[in-house]
Design an enzyme around this catalytic site. Sequence first.
Site, PDB file in Angstrom:
ATOM      1  N   LEU A 174     -30.375  19.799  28.496  1.00  0.00           N
ATOM      2  CA  LEU A 174     -31.586  20.585  28.257  1.00  0.00           C
ATOM      3  C   LEU A 174     -31.173  21.238  26.986  1.00  0.00           C
ATOM      4  O   LEU A 174     -31.619  22.166  26.327  1.00  0.00           O
ATOM      5  CB  LEU A 174     -31.689  21.497  29.182  1.00  0.00           C
ATOM      6  N   GLY A 182     -31.382  19.116  22.606  1.00  0.00           N
ATOM      7  CA  GLY A 182     -32.626  19.375  23.197  1.00  0.00           C
ATOM      8  C   GLY A 182     -32.992  20.465  23.611  1.00  0.00           C
ATOM      9  O   GLY A 182     -32.153  21.437  23.579  1.00  0.00           O
ATOM     10  N   THR A 183     -34.105  21.169  23.643  1.00  0.00           N
ATOM     11  CA  THR A 183     -34.741  22.250  23.965  1.00  0.00           C
ATOM     12  C   THR A 183     -34.975  23.408  22.893  1.00  0.00           C
ATOM     13  O   THR A 183     -34.287  23.335  21.830  1.00  0.00           O
ATOM     14  CB  THR A 183     -33.852  22.981  25.076  1.00  0.00           C
ATOM     15  N   THR A 184     -35.963  24.435  23.054  1.00  0.00           N
ATOM     16  CA  THR A 184     -36.271  25.396  22.558  1.00  0.00           C
ATOM     17  C   THR A 184     -36.484  26.391  23.354  1.00  0.00           C
ATOM     18  O   THR A 184     -37.302  26.579  24.132  1.00  0.00           O
ATOM     19  CB  THR A 184     -37.382  25.254  21.225  1.00  0.00           C
TER      20      THR A 184
END
Length: 234
Positions: free
Chosen positions: A22, A39-41
């Site tokens: 993630l 990945g991810t914010t």
Amino acid sequence: MNPDLNMNPHDSGRTDPYAPELGEIATDEGDGENVTKTGTTTVGLATEEGVVIATDRRASLGGRFVSNKNVVKVEEIHPTAAMTLVGSVGGAQSFIRTLRSEASLYETRRDEPMSINALATLAGNFARGGPFLAIHPILGGVDDEGSHVYTIDPAGGVMEDDYAVTGSGMQVAYGTIEGEYESDLSTEEAKELATNAVQAASERDTGSGNGLVIAEITDEGVEIEEFDDLADAL
């Protein structure tokens, strides 16, 4: 002496035991191919009324393959605090379970919830000394001293700020927030800004997307909502 006993767990030649991811995770160079898995914010904003946390919902394998489109990347860990999942799924989930258990045990023993500063310090200690691979979560919470947003880095560093962003989309999200943030934001204004930041990151970052999760944290508790369309959150 066995050289493996002194090997850093993030050095090349080691296979990542956690997948999918993630968020940013250590590069595995064991097969000669350098693949940085991202990945991810995740975004956290403190206001006078509480804390707003926003994240996307995408999980990826190696930052190149979307393995899940419905991941809730923020969880309640304390009656008035929540934390984002950033890093490997296994490491992030284990970290949150451990922290939630300790916070619950503290409250049971002392008949009062742990302060958010103490919770952040505990999280940093666990990140520094535990087997939680490449996590970089945001902790947001409210206590008697007000609203708090902390970042916990993989080495156990703990930093508090009015707002914070982690994950591979952080550069785009930070740019959005920097241009619009004001210290007297209302909760609704903070929700809109956090949503815009995640939306902007999702447009450019391949590891972010597939909707939105918003957590609103006040002295009354934690409320988490999911949205398939970011426009529905505005």
